[in-house]
Structures are given as C-alpha cells and as structure tokens.
Design an enzyme around this catalytic site. Structure first.
Site, PDB file in Angstrom:
ATOM      1  N   LYS A  71       3.869   9.470   8.948  1.00 21.96           N
ATOM      2  CA  LYS A  71       3.358   8.828  10.166  1.00 21.96           C
ATOM      3  C   LYS A  71       4.160   9.157  11.433  1.00 21.96           C
ATOM      4  CE  LYS A  71       0.674   5.341   7.840  1.00 21.96           C
ATOM      5  NZ  LYS A  71      -0.699   5.030   8.065  1.00 21.96           N
ATOM      6  N   ASP A 109       9.264   3.209   0.248  1.00 22.94           N
ATOM      7  CA  ASP A 109       8.136   3.839   0.923  1.00 22.94           C
ATOM      8  C   ASP A 109       8.297   3.529   2.404  1.00 22.94           C
ATOM      9  OD1 ASP A 109       5.765   4.386   2.179  1.00 22.94           O
ATOM     10  OD2 ASP A 109       4.486   3.575   0.597  1.00 22.94           O
ATOM     11  N   TYR A 154       0.862  -1.186   0.000  1.00 22.57           N
ATOM     12  CA  TYR A 154       0.000   0.000   0.000  1.00 22.57           C
ATOM     13  C   TYR A 154       0.895   1.231   0.000  1.00 22.57           C
ATOM     14  CZ  TYR A 154      -3.598   3.372   1.272  1.00 22.57           C
ATOM     15  OH  TYR A 154      -4.461   4.440   1.267  1.00 22.57           O
TER      16      TYR A 154
HETATM   17  C1  LIG Z   1       3.355   2.260   3.532  1.00 22.68           C
HETATM   18  C2  LIG Z   1       2.381   3.377   3.342  1.00 22.68           C
HETATM   19  N1  LIG Z   1       2.587   4.249   2.337  1.00 22.68           N
HETATM   20  C3  LIG Z   1       1.761   5.280   2.134  1.00 22.68           C
HETATM   21  C4  LIG Z   1       0.652   5.476   2.918  1.00 22.68           C
HETATM   22  C5  LIG Z   1      -0.276   6.624   2.649  1.00 22.68           C
HETATM   23  O1  LIG Z   1      -0.116   7.584   3.642  1.00 22.68           O
HETATM   24  P1  LIG Z   1      -1.302   8.640   3.916  1.00 22.68           P
HETATM   25  O2  LIG Z   1      -2.422   7.867   4.531  1.00 22.68           O
HETATM   26  O3  LIG Z   1      -0.674   9.602   4.887  1.00 22.68           O
HETATM   27  O4  LIG Z   1      -1.640   9.258   2.621  1.00 22.68           O
HETATM   28  C6  LIG Z   1       0.399   4.594   3.977  1.00 22.68           C
HETATM   29  C7  LIG Z   1      -0.776   4.778   4.835  1.00 22.68           C
HETATM   30  O5  LIG Z   1      -1.159   3.940   5.608  1.00 22.68           O
HETATM   31  C8  LIG Z   1       1.282   3.522   4.182  1.00 22.68           C
HETATM   32  O6  LIG Z   1       1.074   2.635   5.167  1.00 22.68           O
END
Ligand SMILES: Cc1ncc(COP(=O)(O)O)c(C=O)c1O
Length: 433
Positions: free
Chosen positions: A273, A245, A143
């Site tokens: 986060k 990521d 994700y």
């Molecule tokens: C690994 C990862 N990348 C990107 C995102 C997207 O972040 P946001 O919810 O702040 O847009 C998340 C969100 O849970 C994530 O877990």
C-alpha cells in the site's frame, strides 16, 4: 440529471462486461452505486459527473502522499522510458531492498511481489517450511488478503462465528478450499490468555501467528498494552514465527511501521500500500534465518511482474519523500488525523449521536455505537452499519468521499483547511441523521 448519473450510466454499462461491474469485490458496496473517477490530485478526486470530493479512502490506503505527487509521477515517467519490465535484475530494486532493510526493524532480507495478498501468502509458506509445522494462528476479523489460506473468519456473522473462546473457522468465499480452514486456528484479537492456552496445547502444530499489529480492517482496533509484546514472548517460547501484516501500517505509523511504533519486532513482516503511493508492489521482509530458505530456493516464490520498473521507481520516490520529511512528516500526519478525529467527535456530540472514533490518527475508524471502546471483532458487530451508510451518502453529497465500512485514511496532502471543511460537512450530515 442526478448528481451521479454519468457514474450510474457507466456502472450499468460495466455490468455488461465486468462481473458485477467492478474488478475487486471490495469496490462493489459504494453508496449509492460504484462511482467512476476521472482525475485525482492532492487530497481531491473528481468523478465522471464532474463532482469534486475530498478523499479519505486514499484508494484503500496507498496514497499516503496524496494523489499524483510530482515526485512520484515524474520519477515513474522517467524510469519507464528506459524500459518497463526486464523480468531480470536492475539496480533500482537493490536500492529499494536496501532502503527497506534500513528502515524496517525485522528486515534483514526482502522479496518483492505485486500485492499484499501475495506477500502474506509467501510469508505463510515460509513459516511452514521453517518450522515444519502445518498450522497458523490468526485473529477473527483480520484481513490478510483474498487468497484461500488468508481469507478465513474475515467477517463472520453472529450465526456463523461460534463461541468467543473457540471461534468457528469461516470461509470468506464460496469455492474456497475446505482445507484452508483446517490449516489455521482462529482466536479473538487482544486476548493473550487465549493465545497462551492455544500454544500450550498445540505448539507442535503452530508454525506462526499472523496478525495486523493494529486490527485496521475492522474498527481500527489498537493492540491492548502488552498484547504484541506477549505474542512476541509466546512465539519465542513455543518456537513459532511472529508475522506482522503491515500492509496498512507499514510506512503509515512510522518509517519502520507498527513494529517501530510499538517497539515489537516480528520475525517476518509484509508491507505494501503506502510503500509506492498507488503503484502495485509489496514486500515480504524478515530475519535472515527464515528468509534464507527463499535465498536457497527451498521455498518458492515467483511473479513475472515482480520488481517492475514503474513500481520500484514509485516506491523509491515515495520513500525518499517520506525520508525528506523526516520526523515532521509523521508529526503532521498524526496531528492532522487527531484534528479530524477530535472534530468528528465534537460534531457527533453536538448532534446528540453516540459515535466511537478510534485509531492512531493516520488511519482511524468511526462508527455509531453506544460502546466507549471496541477491543475485538465481535465488538465491531455492535456498530450500526446502516446508519454509517446513510452518513457516507450524506458526506458524498457534501463533497467528502469515505470508505463504507467506517475506516478513514489521512494523507500528507490533507491540509488543516481540508480537515475544517470535512468537519463542517460532517456536522451537517450528522445533524441530518
Ligand atoms: C492488512 C491487509 N493485508 C493484506 C491486504 C491485501 O492486500 P492486496 O489487496 O494488495 O492483495 C490488505 C488489503 O486491503 C490489507 O488491508
């Protein structure tokens, strides 16, 4: 009056004015229904019915110091009295950028945004601009956010996902741009041979490999030994950028994130986060050679709320707390996570249930399966999700709030006593299952 009746009443009311009663679809699946919360402190949250819960959702990850830590709350309160948003430069954002460059191995330049999705979006745009190639390679089950380019093959069902060696590209949402599917190739995580073969065939088209360095969102699957190193080598060999990521792993596995923890440095990495303990901020960080295109304005990136006073103050306070804790901060976070994972395994064993608990500790996954190890997305489809939902409901009734898909986060505010209390609740809940 039921234990969650006030929440139920508020949820019913919310459905009258908020689509689905929630402002992020990922909040819709709470068992028995989305809960409403009033207060949070340390490792605990309190709902609208006055129930107290030990929290392992950490608000989907950000609350690495626990809820309402005075260092963050006081810093933000003081900072916001001087202004909230200039949408122009202020010194604290430079101090924060310097801190990111100091702690994250790949960070020579950074750009701040508000969410992880935005940071990943600009990372992909930059990779295409740097290489002049159209596609990116991503992994099934990862994700990277909810935007069109990012949300492909996030959770395909068995009738959608196609052959393992050549997975179908599956849209996450109705209305998603069809060309988003054409802009990527999808492979299973942890299979270096398939990545090599794909790059041999399509190197001229592939701008970047984007990956979570741990497949956090599905099963918290760690990289197989040599996998991240192999991706690094293949990217170098074929002139693609490697993007980590680190929206979840950043500041959670080490100050320098998974790239420090595993000793593999990507070209670009995104963090968010845990970076600001609950305030909206993210960063794209990366090698100067790539980031120069942003510096020169060839690759566009914007955002009215970027580097707002509150988020930057929160990030500085959070990172300073982590720095103050030094090595001990992470030693304790890992130890608490390990303690909890061991306790859950033991509780499941004594209840006679086949449970797999895997992950590094500060975050991990628990699921019901006879498998001894899960290495990719398709392995995670073997988890009994209905049973886990029943477990979550039983834990909620025992004062422990969990993420429904099996992911657990541990914060610096969880104590050994909290862990013991949680394991005792789990032992009861598992016996009931
Ligand atoms: C690994 C990862 N990348 C990107 C995102 C997207 O972040 P946001 O919810 O702040 O847009 C998340 C969100 O849970 C994530 O877990």
């Amino acid at each position: 009056m039921g234990r969650y009746s006030k929440s139920k009443e508020l949820h019913d009311r919310a459905c009258g004015s908020i689509a689905g009663g929630v402002n992020s679809h990922l909040r819709a699946h709470q068992v028995p229904h989305p809960l409403f919360f009033c207060r949070a402190a340390g490792a605990r949250v309190w709902d609208a019915d006055g129930n107290e819960f030990l929290d392992y959702t950490l608000s989907q990850g950000p609350m690495i110091l626990g809820h309402s830590p005075p260092a963050v709350v006081d810093r933000v309160s003081a900072a916001m009295r001087q202004g909230q948003l200039f949408a122009a430069q202020h010194e604290a954002e430079v101090t924060l950028a310097e801190k990111l460059c100091d702690s994250i191995p790949c960070a020579e330049l950074v750009r701040l945004s508000l969410s992880g999705s935005e940071a990943n979006h600009v990372a992909l745009r930059l990779a295409r601009a740097v290489t002049g190639r159209p596609l990116f390679l991503r992994f099934e089950g990862h994700y990277h956010g909810w935007l069109d380019d990012l949300a492909v093959s996030v959770s395909p069902t068995p009738d959608q996902h196609g052959p393992r060696e050549n997975p179908a590209r599956v849209a996450w949402s109705a209305g998603q741009r069809a060309s988003a599917l054409e802009d990527c190739v999808v492979l299973p995580w942890n299979d270096l041979d398939l990545v090599r073969r794909m790059l041999e065939r399509r190197a001229d088209d592939i701008a970047a490999i984007i990956t979570e360095p741990v497949m956090c969102n599905r099963g918290c699957v760690p990289p197989e030994p040599g996998f991240l190193e192999g991706l690094r080598k293949l990217c170098d060999q074929y002139g693609a950028l490697l993007i980590f990521d680190e929206i979840i792993t950043g500041f959670r596995l080490a100050r320098g994130g998974a790239q420090e923890f595993y000793g593999v440095t990507p070209d670009l990495a995104t963090v968010g986060k845990a970076m600001a303990n609950g305030f909206p901020i993210s960063a794209l960080t990366g090698r100067r050679k790539a980031m120069e295109l942003l510096a020169r304005g060839m690759v566009m990136h914007g955002g009215t709320g970027n580097a707002n006073i509150m988020s930057v103050a929160a990030a500085l306070a959070t990172l300073e707390e982590i720095e103050k804790g030094g090595r001990e901060f992470y030693r304790r976070l890992f130890a608490r996570g390990q303690h909890l994972m061991d306790g859950l395994r033991a509780a499941a064993k004594s209840a006679g249930l086949s449970v797999l608990v895997q992950g590094p500790g500060p975050m991990f996954h628990m699921g019901f399966t006879p498998l001894r190890r899960v290495v990719d997305y398709r392995g995670t489809l073997r988890y009994d999700r209905a049973k886990y939902n029943r477990f979550c409901a039983a834990m909620l009734d025992r004062g422990v709030w969990l993420i429904g898909r099996g992911f657990w986060y541990v914060s610096a505010a969880h104590t050994d006593q909290d862990i013991e209390q949680t394991v005792a609740a789990a032992a009861e809940a598992l016996k009931k299952l």
